[in-house]
Design an enzyme around this catalytic site. Structure first.
Site, mmCIF file in Angstrom:
data_model
loop_
_atom_site.group_PDB
_atom_site.id
_atom_site.type_symbol
_atom_site.label_atom_id
_atom_site.label_comp_id
_atom_site.label_asym_id
_atom_site.label_seq_id
_atom_site.Cartn_x
_atom_site.Cartn_y
_atom_site.Cartn_z
ATOM 1 N N ASN A 23 0.802 -1.235 0.000
ATOM 2 C CA ASN A 23 0.000 0.000 0.000
ATOM 3 C C ASN A 23 0.834 1.284 0.000
ATOM 4 O O ASN A 23 0.355 2.325 -0.405
ATOM 5 C CB ASN A 23 -1.053 -0.014 1.115
ATOM 6 C CG ASN A 23 -0.463 -0.020 2.493
ATOM 7 O OD1 ASN A 23 0.714 -0.298 2.672
ATOM 8 N ND2 ASN A 23 -1.279 0.294 3.481
ATOM 9 N N GLU A 72 4.766 -3.494 12.263
ATOM 10 C CA GLU A 72 3.789 -2.424 11.989
ATOM 11 C C GLU A 72 2.585 -3.100 11.363
ATOM 12 O O GLU A 72 2.646 -3.533 10.218
ATOM 13 C CB GLU A 72 4.383 -1.387 11.030
ATOM 14 C CG GLU A 72 5.602 -0.648 11.563
ATOM 15 C CD GLU A 72 5.239 0.415 12.594
ATOM 16 O OE1 GLU A 72 4.035 0.716 12.749
ATOM 17 O OE2 GLU A 72 6.151 0.910 13.264
ATOM 18 N N CYS A 126 -3.131 1.845 6.788
ATOM 19 C CA CYS A 126 -3.351 1.314 8.142
ATOM 20 C C CYS A 126 -3.858 2.391 9.093
ATOM 21 O O CYS A 126 -4.441 2.076 10.120
ATOM 22 C CB CYS A 126 -2.056 0.728 8.663
ATOM 23 S SG CYS A 126 -0.687 1.877 8.492
ATOM 24 N N GLU A 151 8.635 3.239 14.149
ATOM 25 C CA GLU A 151 9.484 3.683 13.050
ATOM 26 C C GLU A 151 9.509 5.198 13.046
ATOM 27 O O GLU A 151 8.617 5.835 13.616
ATOM 28 C CB GLU A 151 8.958 3.126 11.716
ATOM 29 C CG GLU A 151 9.096 1.608 11.670
ATOM 30 C CD GLU A 151 8.776 0.991 10.315
ATOM 31 O OE1 GLU A 151 7.897 1.503 9.599
ATOM 32 O OE2 GLU A 151 9.419 -0.024 9.984
HETATM 33 P P1 NAD Z 1 -0.099 -8.998 4.317
HETATM 34 O O1 NAD Z 1 0.175 -9.283 5.747
HETATM 35 O O2 NAD Z 1 -0.966 -9.928 3.563
HETATM 36 O O3 NAD Z 1 1.277 -8.950 3.508
HETATM 37 C C1 NAD Z 1 2.355 -8.164 3.932
HETATM 38 C C2 NAD Z 1 3.637 -8.827 3.489
HETATM 39 O O4 NAD Z 1 3.772 -10.074 4.154
HETATM 40 C C3 NAD Z 1 3.719 -9.117 1.995
HETATM 41 O O5 NAD Z 1 5.025 -8.860 1.547
HETATM 42 C C4 NAD Z 1 3.429 -10.610 1.942
HETATM 43 O O6 NAD Z 1 4.001 -11.245 0.830
HETATM 44 C C5 NAD Z 1 4.082 -11.083 3.219
HETATM 45 N N1 NAD Z 1 3.604 -12.360 3.725
HETATM 46 C C6 NAD Z 1 2.338 -12.851 3.681
HETATM 47 N N2 NAD Z 1 2.306 -14.064 4.283
HETATM 48 C C7 NAD Z 1 3.570 -14.338 4.706
HETATM 49 C C8 NAD Z 1 4.171 -15.431 5.393
HETATM 50 N N3 NAD Z 1 3.460 -16.490 5.767
HETATM 51 N N4 NAD Z 1 5.495 -15.371 5.668
HETATM 52 C C9 NAD Z 1 6.218 -14.291 5.303
HETATM 53 N N5 NAD Z 1 5.706 -13.238 4.647
HETATM 54 C C10 NAD Z 1 4.391 -13.253 4.359
HETATM 55 O O7 NAD Z 1 -0.637 -7.515 4.263
HETATM 56 P P2 NAD Z 1 -1.032 -6.649 2.985
HETATM 57 O O8 NAD Z 1 -2.389 -7.006 2.561
HETATM 58 O O9 NAD Z 1 0.043 -6.673 1.951
HETATM 59 O O10 NAD Z 1 -0.996 -5.177 3.608
HETATM 60 C C11 NAD Z 1 -2.074 -4.619 4.231
HETATM 61 C C12 NAD Z 1 -1.927 -4.707 5.742
HETATM 62 O O11 NAD Z 1 -0.759 -4.007 6.150
HETATM 63 C C13 NAD Z 1 -3.068 -4.021 6.461
HETATM 64 O O12 NAD Z 1 -3.481 -4.791 7.554
HETATM 65 C C14 NAD Z 1 -2.461 -2.710 6.919
HETATM 66 O O13 NAD Z 1 -3.106 -2.138 8.016
HETATM 67 C C15 NAD Z 1 -1.065 -3.116 7.209
HETATM 68 N N6 NAD Z 1 -0.165 -1.954 7.183
HETATM 69 C C16 NAD Z 1 0.345 -1.505 8.363
HETATM 70 C C17 NAD Z 1 1.162 -0.390 8.376
HETATM 71 C C18 NAD Z 1 1.727 0.131 9.661
HETATM 72 O O14 NAD Z 1 2.669 0.914 9.604
HETATM 73 N N7 NAD Z 1 1.214 -0.259 10.816
HETATM 74 C C19 NAD Z 1 1.470 0.263 7.171
HETATM 75 C C20 NAD Z 1 0.934 -0.226 5.991
HETATM 76 C C21 NAD Z 1 0.119 -1.353 6.009
#
Ligand code: NAD
Length: 481
Positions: free
Chosen positions: A155, A254, A288, A462
């Site tokens: 995102n 995060e 997020c 961060e």
């Molecule tokens: P996601 O957890 O599906 O994926 C994030 C990353 O994790 C991707 O690179 C994905 O390939 C990897 N991943 C998925 N399964 C994995 C596994 N089993 N082992 C290792 N890596 C794995 O999340 P998303 O849909 O890409 O992103 C959206 C989410 O991120 C939302 O919940 C959002 O709130 C959160 N987010 C948080 C912040 C923050 O700073 N707190 C910032 C941006 C997004």
């Protein structure tokens, strides 16, 4: 633009000293029209092991480079990013559908972390500590944590990377990054720019993969990898947190959010509406810290909701590559399905759509305002990640705080009031890592504000010195004299 960079490298992985094609590739699709924009190397667990071996060698040199000289490389990386602003912004929009006016802003946002860390690198050191014993001299020494494994979401294809890589590299760590499957090319572009800036081989390796669990396993098991930094969903963050415990890695997580936005009767309503629209609808609601729930005090609810509906109805939904577009598509079908399910659930429980409420084809969903939302609706509990604002009425400050804090998440919260005492009371009572008082965008104030969540929204911070300290070990050096 002063570049000799080759766009082909945006589909190859960078590790073990070079750009590699892979036996298998996976396609990246533009959410605006569903067309493929490229086939990217699909890295394996073997590639991951090679990257760790290469990182181990690179770390020996990089940690010895002075902070001042590391800062110089970071400074050039920052400058190159800004020189490449337009192609980077366009690539991000193509990969994940964020409107081009926002991705241009993201280039500046992402580069600002590099700039701050470039300056701070020369100040990393330690301190002399006064002792109780006259025959001892004590010092603290800040040293790099070592090899860092980073996993990032789609995102903010650039911002979520530089917020990790800049402090890690400034601290003298080396990083291996696994970008999101939806936006790997932006990550590879950043790796090219790092090398162009003079970043030594293997200090910042980027390996895309379409099989995150299998690819990640070697990192989670290898004791040489001393830190995991992850941004993404709470479910995956929790899984990796458990895996990281096996080799006792440092972790930064995060995770997800569910931000409440409180509007009190003494608020400047025009301002509250302007800010809630900006907080709710940027990136089509896919951040997020996006507002997920709006709570408004009864006496101003009618006027506030009318203004909100008016402003939301005027947002232009369309082609994210056009400057005139305010809301683009959501990133993928699963995201759209979730939004539709949450809206249907709210409507089934008696909510009304004042504006929007419908998907319009492809991955587009109308900017939407819902009123009369029942308390047990899914949208008031689960992260929506879409352009939908549910509005709920409250009567007292106490009730507003109870509703706002009734969440497993604790990332960002917003409150609008012109009563100074209430502003402090509310800011202190909200169980959230980030609180915006009369401010719908607290995290864009500067790269050195702390960013992170409480409860299921994560571990660590961060940004600024907090973000840098996540990549430093503090060693006590005591000397007898
Ligand atoms: P996601 O957890 O599906 O994926 C994030 C990353 O994790 C991707 O690179 C994905 O390939 C990897 N991943 C998925 N399964 C994995 C596994 N089993 N082992 C290792 N890596 C794995 O999340 P998303 O849909 O890409 O992103 C959206 C989410 O991120 C939302 O919940 C959002 O709130 C959160 N987010 C948080 C912040 C923050 O700073 N707190 C910032 C941006 C997004």
């Amino acid at each position: 633009m002063t570049t000799t960079l080759d766009p082909v490298t945006r589909t190859q992985a960078y590790f073990d000293g070079g750009w590699h094609t892979a036996p298998r590739t996976f396609e990246v699709f533009h959410p605006g029209n569903g067309k493929s924009i490229g086939a990217v190397a699909d890295c394996t667990a073997d590639d991951a092991r090679r990257a760790i071996d290469a990182a181990e060698v690179a770390l020996r040199e990089w940690r010895r480079v002075t902070g001042y000289d590391r800062g110089q490389v970071l400074r050039r990386w920052h400058d190159l990013m800004l020189e490449h602003k337009e192609p980077l912004a366009r690539l991000m929009t193509l990969e994940m559908g964020k409107p081009i006016t926002e991705t241009r802003g993201e280039v500046h946002y992402a580069a600002s972390f590099i700039e701050w860390c470039a300056e701070e690198a020369s100040r990393i050191g330690g301190e002399r500590i006064p002792t109780r014993l006259g025959n001892k001299r004590a010092f603290s020494s800040a040293e790099p944590v070592g090899i860092v494994y980073a996993v990032t979401p789609w995102n903010f294809p650039a911002g979520m990377i530089t917020r990790k890589a800049a402090p890690a590299l400034a601290a003298g760590c080396v990083m291996i990054l696994k970008p999101a499957e939806q936006s790997p090319m932006t990550a590879l572009y950043l790796a090219e720019l790092w090398l162009e800036a003079g970043g030594p081989a293997n200090t910042f390796q980027v390996l895309p993969t379409n099989d995150a669990p299998a690819f990640s396993a070697p990192f989670m098991d290898d004791p040489r990898v001393r830190k995991l930094t992850f941004t993404g969903s709470t479910a995956v963050g929790r899984l990796l947190y458990g895996q990281a415990a096996r080799t006792m890695k440092r972790v930064s997580l995060e995770l997800g959010g569910h931000a409440p936005f409180l509007v009190f009767e003494d608020a400047d309503l025009e301002r509250a509406v302007r800010e809630v629209v900006s907080s709710k609808f940027r990136n089509a609601g896919q951040t997020c810290i996006c507002t997920n729930r709006v709570y408004v005090q009864r006496s101003v609810a009618e006027e506030f909701t009318r203004l909100l509906a008016e402003r939301t109805g005027s947002l232009t939904l369309g082609d994210p590559l056009l400057d005139s577009t305010r809301i683009g598509p959501v990133v993928e079908q699963a995201g759209l399905d979730k939004i539709q399910a949450q809206v249907k659930d709210a409507l089934d429980r008696g909510a009304k759509a004042l504006v929007g409420g419908q998907a319009t084809g492809g991955l587009f969903f109308e900017p939407t305002v819902l009123t009369d939302v029942a308390p047990d609706s899914l949208i008031l509990r689960e992260e929506t990640f879409g352009p939908v604002a549910p509005v709920v009425i409250f009567d007292t400050e106490e009730e507003a705080l109870r509703l706002a804090n009734d969440s497993e998440y604790g990332l960002a919260a917003y409150a609008f009031t012109n009563d100074l005492s209430r502003a402090w009371r509310v800011a202190e009572a909200l169980e959230y890592g980030i609180v915006g008082i009369n401010d719908g965008g607290p995290s864009n104030a500067a790269p050195n504000v702390p960013f992170g969540g409480m409860k299921n929204s994560g571990v660590g911070r961060e940004g600024g010195h907090w973000g840098l300290e996540e990549y430093l070990e503090i060693k006590l050096i005591s000397m007898g004299v």
